[in-house]
Design a protein around this motif. Structure first.
Motif, PDB file in Angstrom:
ATOM      1  N   ALA A   1       0.831  -1.201   0.000  1.00 13.40           N
ATOM      2  CA  ALA A   1       0.000   0.000   0.000  1.00 13.40           C
ATOM      3  C   ALA A   1       0.865   1.250   0.000  1.00 13.40           C
ATOM      4  O   ALA A   1       0.599   2.212  -0.721  1.00 13.40           O
ATOM      5  CB  ALA A   1      -0.922  -0.010   1.205  1.00 13.40           C
ATOM      6  N   THR A   2       1.926   1.218   0.807  1.00 16.10           N
ATOM      7  CA  THR A   2       2.812   2.382   0.886  1.00 16.10           C
ATOM      8  C   THR A   2       3.519   2.601  -0.442  1.00 16.10           C
ATOM      9  O   THR A   2       3.597   3.731  -0.935  1.00 16.10           O
ATOM     10  CB  THR A   2       3.844   2.161   2.008  1.00 16.10           C
ATOM     11  OG1 THR A   2       3.145   1.744   3.169  1.00 16.10           O
ATOM     12  CG2 THR A   2       4.611   3.429   2.304  1.00 16.10           C
ATOM     13  N   ALA A   3       3.964   1.510  -1.039  1.00 21.70           N
ATOM     14  CA  ALA A   3       4.632   1.606  -2.337  1.00 21.70           C
ATOM     15  C   ALA A   3       3.693   2.241  -3.341  1.00 21.70           C
ATOM     16  O   ALA A   3       4.050   3.166  -4.076  1.00 21.70           O
ATOM     17  CB  ALA A   3       5.044   0.217  -2.804  1.00 21.70           C
ATOM     18  N   MET A   4       2.453   1.791  -3.314  1.00 17.62           N
ATOM     19  CA  MET A   4       1.470   2.302  -4.244  1.00 17.62           C
ATOM     20  C   MET A   4       1.273   3.808  -4.069  1.00 17.62           C
ATOM     21  O   MET A   4       1.276   4.573  -5.026  1.00 17.62           O
ATOM     22  CB  MET A   4       0.150   1.578  -3.996  1.00 17.62           C
ATOM     23  CG  MET A   4      -0.817   1.686  -5.112  1.00 17.62           C
ATOM     24  SD  MET A   4      -2.378   0.975  -4.596  1.00 17.62           S
ATOM     25  CE  MET A   4      -3.221   2.448  -4.124  1.00 17.62           C
ATOM     26  N   THR A   5       1.137   4.194  -2.813  1.00 17.27           N
ATOM     27  CA  THR A   5       0.893   5.605  -2.527  1.00 17.27           C
ATOM     28  C   THR A   5       2.069   6.455  -2.989  1.00 17.27           C
ATOM     29  O   THR A   5       1.886   7.489  -3.636  1.00 17.27           O
ATOM     30  CB  THR A   5       0.689   5.797  -1.012  1.00 17.27           C
ATOM     31  OG1 THR A   5      -0.288   4.863  -0.587  1.00 17.27           O
ATOM     32  CG2 THR A   5       0.257   7.205  -0.697  1.00 17.27           C
ATOM     33  N   LEU A   6       3.270   5.995  -2.664  1.00 13.71           N
ATOM     34  CA  LEU A   6       4.434   6.796  -3.009  1.00 13.71           C
ATOM     35  C   LEU A   6       4.653   6.828  -4.520  1.00 13.71           C
ATOM     36  O   LEU A   6       5.047   7.843  -5.080  1.00 13.71           O
ATOM     37  CB  LEU A   6       5.676   6.256  -2.291  1.00 13.71           C
ATOM     38  CG  LEU A   6       5.609   6.415  -0.765  1.00 13.71           C
ATOM     39  CD1 LEU A   6       6.856   5.854  -0.106  1.00 13.71           C
ATOM     40  CD2 LEU A   6       5.405   7.874  -0.364  1.00 13.71           C
TER      41      LEU A   6
ATOM     42  N   LEU B   1       0.206  -3.647  -9.553  1.00 10.49           N
ATOM     43  CA  LEU B   1       0.655  -4.890  -8.921  1.00 10.49           C
ATOM     44  C   LEU B   1       0.536  -4.760  -7.397  1.00 10.49           C
ATOM     45  O   LEU B   1       0.038  -5.661  -6.724  1.00 10.49           O
ATOM     46  CB  LEU B   1       2.116  -5.145  -9.323  1.00 10.49           C
ATOM     47  CG  LEU B   1       2.509  -6.609  -9.505  1.00 10.49           C
ATOM     48  CD1 LEU B   1       1.713  -7.225 -10.659  1.00 10.49           C
ATOM     49  CD2 LEU B   1       4.008  -6.727  -9.775  1.00 10.49           C
ATOM     50  N   SER B   2       0.990  -3.605  -6.883  1.00 11.49           N
ATOM     51  CA  SER B   2       0.897  -3.406  -5.431  1.00 11.49           C
ATOM     52  C   SER B   2      -0.568  -3.348  -5.009  1.00 11.49           C
ATOM     53  O   SER B   2      -0.940  -3.877  -3.954  1.00 11.49           O
ATOM     54  CB  SER B   2       1.565  -2.117  -4.972  1.00 11.49           C
ATOM     55  OG  SER B   2       2.521  -1.698  -5.852  1.00 11.49           O
ATOM     56  N   LEU B   3      -1.388  -2.726  -5.862  1.00 14.39           N
ATOM     57  CA  LEU B   3      -2.812  -2.649  -5.524  1.00 14.39           C
ATOM     58  C   LEU B   3      -3.385  -4.053  -5.417  1.00 14.39           C
ATOM     59  O   LEU B   3      -4.114  -4.381  -4.487  1.00 14.39           O
ATOM     60  CB  LEU B   3      -3.557  -1.848  -6.597  1.00 14.39           C
ATOM     61  CG  LEU B   3      -5.059  -1.702  -6.349  1.00 14.39           C
ATOM     62  CD1 LEU B   3      -5.312  -0.820  -5.135  1.00 14.39           C
ATOM     63  CD2 LEU B   3      -5.775  -1.154  -7.568  1.00 14.39           C
ATOM     64  N   TRP B   4      -2.991  -4.885  -6.404  1.00 11.17           N
ATOM     65  CA  TRP B   4      -3.472  -6.261  -6.408  1.00 11.17           C
ATOM     66  C   TRP B   4      -3.037  -6.978  -5.131  1.00 11.17           C
ATOM     67  O   TRP B   4      -3.830  -7.615  -4.452  1.00 11.17           O
ATOM     68  CB  TRP B   4      -2.923  -6.976  -7.648  1.00 11.17           C
ATOM     69  CG  TRP B   4      -3.193  -8.446  -7.656  1.00 11.17           C
ATOM     70  CD1 TRP B   4      -4.405  -9.050  -7.762  1.00 11.17           C
ATOM     71  CD2 TRP B   4      -2.224  -9.478  -7.545  1.00 11.17           C
ATOM     72  NE1 TRP B   4      -4.268 -10.396  -7.728  1.00 11.17           N
ATOM     73  CE2 TRP B   4      -2.946 -10.699  -7.596  1.00 11.17           C
ATOM     74  CE3 TRP B   4      -0.827  -9.511  -7.430  1.00 11.17           C
ATOM     75  CZ2 TRP B   4      -2.303 -11.931  -7.515  1.00 11.17           C
ATOM     76  CZ3 TRP B   4      -0.192 -10.734  -7.357  1.00 11.17           C
ATOM     77  CH2 TRP B   4      -0.925 -11.932  -7.393  1.00 11.17           C
ATOM     78  N   VAL B   5      -1.745  -6.841  -4.793  1.00 10.97           N
ATOM     79  CA  VAL B   5      -1.231  -7.499  -3.584  1.00 10.97           C
ATOM     80  C   VAL B   5      -2.006  -7.014  -2.364  1.00 10.97           C
ATOM     81  O   VAL B   5      -2.449  -7.794  -1.528  1.00 10.97           O
ATOM     82  CB  VAL B   5       0.276  -7.213  -3.413  1.00 10.97           C
ATOM     83  CG1 VAL B   5       0.754  -7.679  -2.035  1.00 10.97           C
ATOM     84  CG2 VAL B   5       1.063  -7.901  -4.505  1.00 10.97           C
TER      85      VAL B   5
END
Lengths: 239, 768
Positions: free
Chosen positions: B200-205, B255-259
């Motif tokens: 989630a953090t990766a996605m946001t950043l 991908l991060s969203l999916w995870v």
């Protein structure tokens, strides 16, 4: 079970002007024999005594007999009060309590006078027909059992888990109470249909009644007559 | 099993907290007053007390009434300081009268007849329970029984807090504690939770990167190309890098969203499953008293929809909130760093925007409350009339009902429209404000992008475009946070209700080394047993009897006398408060509960059949029973013949969606179920009272066969059904008043004889 007929006759014979109530030394209301040997009254006393003698059997029998439904309220009542209820009766009178039949919609009218074993001895449709002293005692008793807390100001209404918390000022002092979340004030007078509200009580239009989780009733006067803060807090609950 | 909160507050603490929070009265009698009263009694201890909160002028006030072993005291106080204490001896009390009113009950403590009352107490309904306790103790005293309440403070606090406790699932008053406890359920899934958070953090950043790339493209690629610094091929090369980076970012982001979505949804589902599992296991462990206090519907909601709400929170709410906060912080930093003056221009109005949203939400809340009230008016009419449609039609009130519904329907619609008018106005206005901010950014930025001739632009075109991108990202997290406050309060309510069940302790528990009786003979002994459901008032007041194995005992008496309570104690649904109950001479509390209950069969007035076949239902208590045993039990219960008449025989599905059996048929299936185990003790609680005479005869026939050789306790109102009883016990007002055979009791000419004669007469009457 079959005494509906004699009861009718009894009521017809009773002259309300001769109905005499007294407050006994211990505070109990006492329906007084006027000493003139009124046949109606003698019959009532005899009946009350008979009820008393068969009290235990009657309440037991009511439950035991599958067909004895009309005696059931007695059983239920004696149960609630710890099974000690007996008709309090003497030669000069019988202990009674006052029960308004329409406490909201016909306040001050249709008052049932009942023995402590909850048998009706008189139904007063209009207090005007009574002697002054008796009338005063009944009005006093009505004021006592009809007592509700009257809200004069709403301090706060907060929604909490499962309950709504009300902090209010009442005519009787500050009070905090809770209502269930789906409990709403009911209009005393509902202009649209009598079946929705409690009826056309003598209270001013716009008055509401609210019940808390403990079972207390609160009168809320027409919000228009309250201060601005109370009005604002009550807004979602009115209209 | 996954519980983390260890510091559980005691019941009394809980009650005290409720009293402090929800009432205007003290949590216990002021110590000073108590000392004074006990001193006035010659240091005799105070046993029970209650508060009368209205005075004789019907004004809210504090008058305490206290009961000791020999005295009653009525005391007024002001701010905890005693004002007036009046004591009298309990021997003077002859009766207690309670006159209930709408909001005020008057209790009068009376001396001898025709003398002024000893005390008159007025109180609102909140005090009613504790005042009734006082009345009970006094009345028992008059009857010559001593009742010694355990702890006066506890009894008082419990009674006063009761109404709120019943209405509210109170576990812990604070939202934070409940949420923290909920987090405890995430522990076993720590690794997956961390993974989801990293994703989630990766996605946001990563969402912050594309505007920066755009800025690079415009300024460094397009700008340099225009200035002739870069050739077309070089510019194309850089552009391809930018496009590929954006594509890569998009892929990584999704991908991060999916995870994140996958991990958290599954994790939330697992947590909800764990909660449901713990909850249901706990519900099965709880004593019957819990189920008599709570409505069935409310327990079902807790296990089903409340746990579902918790899933929603764990799967989405929890992460959304933290990510929104992260997003806002990240954006703020990026904006300030890239251009502090423009950044401030965007950030400065933010508090104002948040404030506007909060204010709007608050205003809408009271509007929604109004809508909700009106909506419940509509559903009220529906739930009122649909089940009562026969009555509506019979009394020709269709038009009235239609008018009633239309009225409420219109009323509700008006309120909803009011809400719509407001929010439809609010959002465009908010958007307008946002556009205003965009405009402000344009106004400030344009002179900088297009500086006076000869000056270098203080803001590049790329920076400006990046800004516009960032601005668009600003508002979603703000909105999200606004939504979260509502979600959190919904979730805490759900968690509260769930934890309340988990925190309720079973009242009946086995000892560490339970005894198994093999086999149970069936001797049942009550030794001076007292029992009450609420601690003070007793339902059984010292009941003693001894039942030989194989006896059939008829329990007779008025409703509420305690007959069913006697049977509930035999199967140990509850523990006796005083005295002992012995089975074959062994204290019930030392016995293995499960083993004991297998030896006891119960047939109740309204038998519950579970969803499944008739065979399964008969086998319910003993799944290992073979087909022959089932048929044998059914034969004994007079059920075999009607079952065989059904097209599907024993395989007929019954229950909610299955074949409907008549009352008598269900009763016979339940008798078969009760005797399949071959129980040594059989309890028949009004087994035949809800069926017609013909069916009763059939059931009676079945019962007569199955009581053979067992200890039987039968409760019946129709005394004729007890004619096979070896002995009859008459229970009145919690006491055993008569016992003996039918003939003996008729001889005694007591309550039983009266009842019998009355029913006999009734019978004759109907026979004519």
């Amino acid at each position: 079970m079959t005494d509906t007929k004699p009861r009718k006759r009894r009521n017809a014979q009773l002259d309300l002007a001769t109905l005499k109530l007294e407050r006994r030394a211990d505070g109990q209301l006492w329906l007084k024999h006027d000493g003139k040997g009124d046949p109606w009254f003698d019959a009532a006393i005899q009946k009350a005594k008979a009820d008393d003698g068969g009290a235990d059997a009657a309440s037991g029998g009511a439950d035991a007999a599958p067909g004895g439904a009309d005696a059931a309220p007695d059983g239920a009542n004696s149960d609630k009060s710890g099974g000690e209820k007996k008709t309090d009766v003497a030669e000069d009178g019988v202990a009674v309590r006052i029960a308004p039949c329409f406490p909201w919609s016909r306040a001050g009218r249709y008052i049932s006078v009942r023995t402590t074993k909850d048998k009706e001895v008189a139904l007063i449709s209009n207090l005007d027909e009574l002697a002054d002293e008796t009338r005063r005692l009944i009005e006093e008793a009505l004021a006592e059992i009809g007592f509700v807390l009257e809200i004069t100001r709403v301090e706060s209404i907060t929604t909490e888990i499962e309950v709504r918390n009300w902090k209010v000022q009442t005519r009787q002092g500050p009070f905090t109470f809770q209502t269930k979340l789906d409990e709403w004030p009911i209009p005393l007078h509902d202009g649209r249909s009598n079946r929705n509200g409690l009826g056309d009580a003598s209270a001013s239009p716009g008055t509401l009644v609210l019940r808390d989780v403990a079972g207390n009733l609160f009168l809320i006067p027409d919000p228009k007559t309250l201060d601005q803060q109370s009005r604002k807090l009550l807004w979602p609950f009115v209209g | 099993m996954l519980r983390t909160a260890t510091q559980k507050e005691t019941t009394t603490d809980k009650d005290a907290r409720i009293i402090r929070r929800y009432t205007d009265q003290p949590t216990q009698m002021p110590a000073d007053l108590r000392n004074h009263i006990e001193a006035a009694w010659g240091d005799r201890p105070l046993q029970l007390y209650a508060l009368a909160d209205l005075n004789e002028r019907m004004v809210l006030d504090r008058t305490w009434v206290a009961v000791g072993p020999d005295h009653v005291a009525v005391a007024t106080e002001a701010n905890g300081k005693p004002e007036a204490i009046r004591s009298f001896e309990r021997t003077r009390v002859k009766s207690v009268r309670e006159t209930p009113g709408l909001s005020c009950t008057v209790m009068t403590i009376l001396g001898p007849a025709d003398q002024p009352a000893l005390a008159v107490l007025r109180y609102t309904h909140r005090q009613r329970r504790s005042m009734e306790n006082v009345k009970f103790v006094l009345q028992e005293g008059i009857a010559g029984n001593t009742v010694q309440p355990k702890d006066p403070d506890e009894a008082y606090a419990k009674s006063v807090a009761q109404s709120v406790r019943d209405a509210q699932a109170s576990v812990s008053g604070r939202k934070a504690t409940v949420l923290w406890r909920l987090m405890g359920y995430l522990k076993p899934y720590r690794a997956r939770l961390v993974l989801a958070f990293v994703a989630a953090t990766a996605m946001t950043l990563l969402m912050l990167a594309p505007p920066r790339l755009t800025q690079y493209f415009i300024d460094s690629v397009v700008g340099s190309f225009k200035d002739g610094v870069l050739t077309r091929a070089q510019a194309f090369h850089s552009a391809i890098f930018v496009v590929m980076a954006i594509a890569a970012l998009a892929i990584v982001r999704e991908l991060s969203l999916w995870v994140r979505l996958r991990t958290l949804s599954i994790l939330g589902e697992n947590v909800a499953r764990d909660l449901r599992r713990d909850l249901y296991a706990h519900v099965q462990k709880l004593s019957l008293s819990f189920f008599s206090k709570k409505q069935t519907g409310s327990i079902i909601t807790r296990v089903s929809s409340d746990t579902d709400r918790l899933w929603e929170f764990i799967a989405f709410g929890f992460v959304e909130t933290s990510q929104s906060l992260l997003m806002l912080t990240g954006l703020g930093i990026v904006l300030i760093l890239s251009n502090w003056s423009l950044g401030l221009l965007l950030i400065a109005p933010l508090p104002a925007l948040l404030w506007a949203m909060v204010r709007h939400a608050r205003k809408q809340r009271s509007r929604w409350l109004r809508c909700w009230r009106k909506w419940s008016g509509i559903t009220e009419v529906l739930s009122d009339t649909i089940p009562g449609m026969r009555v509506v039609k019979a009394f020709n009130q269709e038009r009235h009902e239609k008018a009633r519904f239309d009225d409420r329907n219109d009323n509700a619609t008006a309120s909803f429209n009011e809400v719509h008018t407001i929010w439809t106005k609010f959002w465009p206005l908010l958007m307008l404000a946002l556009h205003g901010m965009t405009l402000a950014v344009w106004i400030v930025a344009v002179p900088r992008v297009l500086p006076r001739a000869g000056l270098a632009p203080s803001l590049t075109a790329g920076q400006f475009v990046a800004f516009l991108f960032y601005m668009g990202m600003f508002f979603q997290p703000v909105e999200m946070i606004g939504m979260m406050t509502r979600m959190i309060s919904r979730v805490t309510s759900a968690a509260h209700r769930v934890f309340e069940v988990l925190d309720t302790n079973p009242e009946v528990e086995d000892t560490a080394t339970p005894v198994r009786l093999e086999p149970v003979e069936g001797r049942v002994t009550f030794e001076n047993v007292t029992f009450g459901y609420d601690g003070v008032r007793q339902v059984l007041k010292g009941v003693s009897f001894d039942v030989e194995p194989g006896e059939m005992i008829g329990l007779v008496g008025p409703s509420g006398a305690g007959k069913t309570t006697v049977t509930n104690l035999i199967v140990r649904f509850y523990d006796a408060v005083g005295g002992r109950i012995l089975i074959d001479g062994v204290d019930l509390r030392r016995l293995d509960r499960g083993h004991l209950r297998r030896q006891v069969g119960m047939v109740l007035q309204d038998p519950h059949l579970f969803c499944g076949t008739i065979g399964d239902n008969i086998r319910y208590g003993c799944p290992e029973a073979d087909v022959e045993q089932v048929i044998e039990a059914a034969r004994a219960a007079n059920a075999h013949d009607f079952v065989c008449a059904l097209p599907n025989g024993y395989d007929t599905t019954v229950g909610e969606r299955g074949h409907t059996l008549s009352g008598g048929e269900r009763q016979r299936v339940s008798i078969a179920r009760a005797i399949l185990n071959n129980p040594r003790i059989l309890i028949l609680d009004e087994a035949t009272s809800s069926v017609d005479t013909e069916t009763e005869r059939k059931i009676q026939g079945a019962l007569e066969r199955v009581i053979e050789g067992r200890t039987v306790f039968a409760i019946a109102h129709r005394l004729s059904t007890l004619r096979r009883a070896t002995r009859l016990l008459v229970i009145e007002d919690g006491r055993l008043t008569e016992h003996g055979t039918h003939a003996e009791l008729i001889e005694q000419d007591g309550t039983y004889a009266k009842l019998f004669r009355m029913q006999h007469e009734l019978h004759e009457m109907f026979a004519l």
